[in-house]
Every structure is written in C-alpha cells, then in structure tokens.
Design an enzyme around this catalytic site. Structure first.
Site, PDB file in Angstrom:
ATOM      1  N   LYS A  64     -36.869 -44.856 -25.185  1.00 38.12           N
ATOM      2  CA  LYS A  64     -35.627 -44.323 -25.768  1.00 38.12           C
ATOM      3  C   LYS A  64     -35.832 -43.850 -27.201  1.00 38.12           C
ATOM      4  CE  LYS A  64     -34.351 -49.142 -26.501  1.00 38.12           C
ATOM      5  NZ  LYS A  64     -35.290 -49.711 -25.517  1.00 38.12           N
ATOM      6  N   GLU A  88     -35.586 -41.056 -16.966  1.00 37.75           N
ATOM      7  CA  GLU A  88     -34.375 -41.731 -16.483  1.00 37.75           C
ATOM      8  C   GLU A  88     -34.263 -43.156 -17.017  1.00 37.75           C
ATOM      9  OE1 GLU A  88     -31.000 -41.910 -15.388  1.00 37.75           O
ATOM     10  OE2 GLU A  88     -31.821 -40.279 -14.174  1.00 37.75           O
ATOM     11  N   VAL A  91     -32.386 -44.689 -20.714  1.00 38.85           N
ATOM     12  CA  VAL A  91     -30.987 -45.061 -20.941  1.00 38.85           C
ATOM     13  C   VAL A  91     -30.440 -45.712 -19.678  1.00 38.85           C
ATOM     14  CG1 VAL A  91     -28.666 -44.273 -21.538  1.00 38.85           C
ATOM     15  CG2 VAL A  91     -30.648 -43.097 -22.504  1.00 38.85           C
ATOM     16  N   GLU A 149     -33.997 -60.841 -27.956  1.00 41.70           N
ATOM     17  CA  GLU A 149     -35.326 -61.043 -28.523  1.00 41.70           C
ATOM     18  C   GLU A 149     -35.265 -62.058 -29.670  1.00 41.70           C
ATOM     19  OE1 GLU A 149     -38.062 -59.670 -27.412  1.00 41.70           O
ATOM     20  OE2 GLU A 149     -37.154 -58.292 -25.972  1.00 41.70           O
ATOM     21  N   ASP A 160     -30.522 -49.842 -30.912  1.00 38.16           N
ATOM     22  CA  ASP A 160     -30.866 -49.501 -29.529  1.00 38.16           C
ATOM     23  C   ASP A 160     -29.817 -48.580 -28.920  1.00 38.16           C
ATOM     24  OD1 ASP A 160     -32.377 -50.358 -26.856  1.00 38.16           O
ATOM     25  OD2 ASP A 160     -30.230 -50.558 -26.469  1.00 38.16           O
ATOM     26  N   LYS A 164     -29.898 -44.444 -27.570  1.00 38.24           N
ATOM     27  CA  LYS A 164     -29.478 -44.042 -26.222  1.00 38.24           C
ATOM     28  C   LYS A 164     -28.359 -43.008 -26.263  1.00 38.24           C
ATOM     29  CE  LYS A 164     -30.896 -48.488 -24.251  1.00 38.24           C
ATOM     30  NZ  LYS A 164     -30.428 -49.798 -23.772  1.00 38.24           N
ATOM     31  N   GLY A 261     -33.968 -54.871 -18.073  1.00 41.92           N
ATOM     32  CA  GLY A 261     -34.712 -55.815 -17.257  1.00 41.92           C
ATOM     33  C   GLY A 261     -35.806 -55.112 -16.475  1.00 41.92           C
TER      34      GLY A 261
END
Length: 397
Positions: A64, A88, A91, A149, A160, A164, A261
C-alpha cells in the site's frame, strides 16, 4: 524466491535451491515472467517493482505504501512496457475493491468513498464502544491478541488508512493524490465517555477514510467520525473492513469483509497471480490501466464543511455557555445541542458536550483556539467530526 535470510527456519518445506538473497537473480532472469512483491515498506520495494516492470515482467504487489506514493508512475510504466501491475491486496485484504474501481464501476462518476480500512483501529474502537475500555486498555488487548503491532503508530495514527484511501481516491477520481495532501488524524484522543455520549445521541464512532468529489475538486481525509447508528458502516465491528462507494449510476454499494491477515491477503495476491497467468496462457493483453492525471485539485482540510462534536471541561458556574456561544457565533458556527455531563462538585467543574450544525473546518479550529483561552474553560478535551448522509441500512445493498 527472494528472502533476506535463506537459512531462516520456515513453516513450510521449500528446496534450498529455490531461495536466494540476491535480487538480481530474480530481476535479471529472463525466464521469470511474474514478480510478486510482499516485502512491505517503500524501499527497496519500489525500486524492485520498477526494475521488474522495466525488464518487461508482470508484477503483483500487496504494498500500500508503494502504490500510494508511486502508483500512478508505476502504472504508467507498466502500460508503456505492455505488462500488468496488479495490487488488489494493497487495500482491504481479501475484499475486492481495486478491480471494481478499475473495471466494474468504470462507467460511473464516483462521488464519494467512505471506508473503514484498518482492522486494528476498528477492533480497538469496537472494544471501547462495547466494553467501555479506554484507548490504552483496548490497544493493550489488541496487541495481546495479535491485532496490533508492538509499535502501533501506523495504525492508530491513521497512516495505514491514509495510504489506502490515497490509492482508492486516485483510482476513483482518475487523478493523482499525493500522500501529503491527505488529512490524517488518529484515534488516540478518543475516550470511553466519547462512545457513551455518541451512543446516547444515536451515533457510533469509527475511524473513516473519506474521499469525495464536489465542484471540480476532491477532499481526501482520515479521522474519527460520528456515524449514524442506522448506517451500515456503524455496524462494522471487530477487525472487519467495509468500503462504501457512491457512483452516479450505481448509487451506493458496500464491500465488506476481513481487511487484513495472511489468509485474506493471500486470497487477493493469488487471485492477481491467476489473472496474470490466465492472460499469459491465452495471449491476452495486459490488464487495462486507468489513466491517472493531475486534473483535480485536492482541497485542503480547512475548507471541509461538516458537523462537529465538542467535549469541554469548564467551570461550573453561570455564564460559561454564553461566553463559548459568543465565540462560536462570531465564527459562524451554529449550536445544534448542548448537554451538561459529569459535574465535579469538588473541582467545581462540569463537562459540556456541544453538537454543531454544519460549519467550515477553518472557522471551527479558530473558534476552538479562542475558546481554549477563556478563563472559564479548563480544557477542550475532544473534537470529533460528524458525518450525516443517507443511510444504506434502509433497503439498499
């Protein structure tokens, strides 16, 4: 397979001769047709992707940060070289959103995107909403369960999500959206009482990534938002993501699922690999590329108009509200409702919750600065924007 350490133990069996720590052995090999980049970070990933495209290799990436910062240039390079650059997984994990924006929704002029696109923050906010946890306790739980994290900065500060929404906005509006033009605010100032007050007034709190087009310009921003409880996005809980796209032809459509994930990400990456393989096997042309130019101005946050929730700790005495209302009025901010909460008889203070009518961000920030300087105001504890738009929960899909 390019790895940092070829001797590192792995959870699966792989012949040692298939591993390398030399990027040139991949990027310079004429027999390698497809490069898959899942290393993350801007460097050296961006350089490797560029080299692969220059060498005429198809590229699949989940990165990203690279696509947010370099996506338009890399897509243009892929087009010139006659190869595919598919992303793909960058995001929404396994949620199909890049493909629909580049193909299925291409007939639409996209009006807006409202998205929950960070599972870590959504999990934290869900725990704060339903369990009454404060931010630090909810974050500690998310870290213990592996949702966050050890250094959660990229998630909880909205970095983040900013990457995106930058990608989504550039595809939706066919215009370059510099990362630095995306307004960003995280969730660290939210407290359990903010969720309690939101619920009392019929709202949920979500970290939304928003991109919208109006009057020949776009706005792109990431920040906590009060969302009406009957809206579908208000019901997206835990580590799930959801992306609402509004187009002039299709209306509002919502993409929902696990946004992160290993399994959802693998779904998207492998799907892109299979798409490249299908095209190679059939001799088809590379995947179509949207032309991303510089046609639309990215409007600064100061020009955004929305409603606001303001929580203040003030002296518990007569005339306080009048002083605050005077400053708001002088800055053309109309009060929709005022509620007094949680008086402290020992400190002689009370908590005020103010809801405004739509106002300009620049005026609100100026007013808050002036209100903070009033002797009767102890602290301005929070300011959260309120999004009111027609609910997708009433008979829409």
């Amino acid at each position: 397979m390019l790895v940092r350490d070829t001797s590192k133990p792995r959870s699966f069996e792989l012949p040692r001769q298939l591993l390398t720590s030399d990027p040139d052995s991949i990027l310079s090999d004429p027999h390698v047709a497809v490069v898959v980049e899942v290393m993350g970070g801007e460097r050296p990933a961006a350089d490797y992707i560029r080299r692969a495209l220059e060498a005429g290799k198809h590229v699949v990436t989940a990165n990203k940060e690279v696509m947010a910062k370099h996506g338009p240039d890399l897509l243009a390079l892929a087009h010139r070289k006659g190869v595919s650059l598919l992303f793909e997984a960058s995001v929404g994990g396994g949620i199909p959103i890049i493909g629909p924006l580049m193909q299925d929704l291409l007939a639409n002029q996209v009006r807006s995107i409202h998205a929950i696109i960070n599972g870590t923050t959504n999990y934290i906010l869900t725990r704060m909403a339903y369990e009454g946890l404060d931010f630090q306790a909810a974050l500690a739980e998310a870290q213990r369960l592996g949702y966050a994290e050890p250094d959660p900065t990229n998630d909880v500060e909205g970095i983040d999500a900013a990457y995106k929404i930058c990608i989504l906005a550039s595809l939706a509006f066919h215009t370059r959206v510099p990362v630095e033009s995306v307004y960003r605010e995280g969730i660290t100032r939210l407290r359990a009482k903010d969720f309690r007050y939101a619920r009392e007034l019929g709202y949920a709190i979500k970290l939304l990534a928003i991109a919208s087009r109006e009057n020949g310009a776009i706005q792109v921003r990431v920040h906590p938002v009060w969302v009406p409880q009957d809206h579908l996005l208000a019901k997206v809980d835990g580590a799930f993501n959801a992306i609402e796209v509004e187009g002039d032809l299709v209306g509002r459509v919502v993409f929902h699922g696990l946004g992160a994930g290993p399994l959802p990400t693998s779904s998207a990456v492998i799907g892109d690999i299979l798409e490249v393989a299908r095209r190679l096997a059939s001799g088809s042309a590379p995947s179509p590329v949207i032309a991303i130019g510089d046609g639309l101005e990215v409007r600064p946050m100061a020009q955004v108009e929305t409603r606001y929730y303001i929580r203040l700790n003030v002296a518990d005495k007569a005339g306080v509200l009048a002083q605050i209302a005077r400053i708001l009025g002088e800055n053309q901010i109309s009060i929709a409702a005022v509620i007094q909460k949680d008086a402290d008889p020992t400190a002689h203070t009370a908590e005020l919750v103010i809801m405004t009518h739509p106002a300009i961000e620049e005026r609100v920030q100026k007013a808050i600065h002036l209100v903070t300087g009033l002797g009767v105001v102890v602290t301005v504890d929070n300011l959260v924007r309120v999004e009111d738009w027609p609910s997708t929960g009433r008979g829409q899909a």
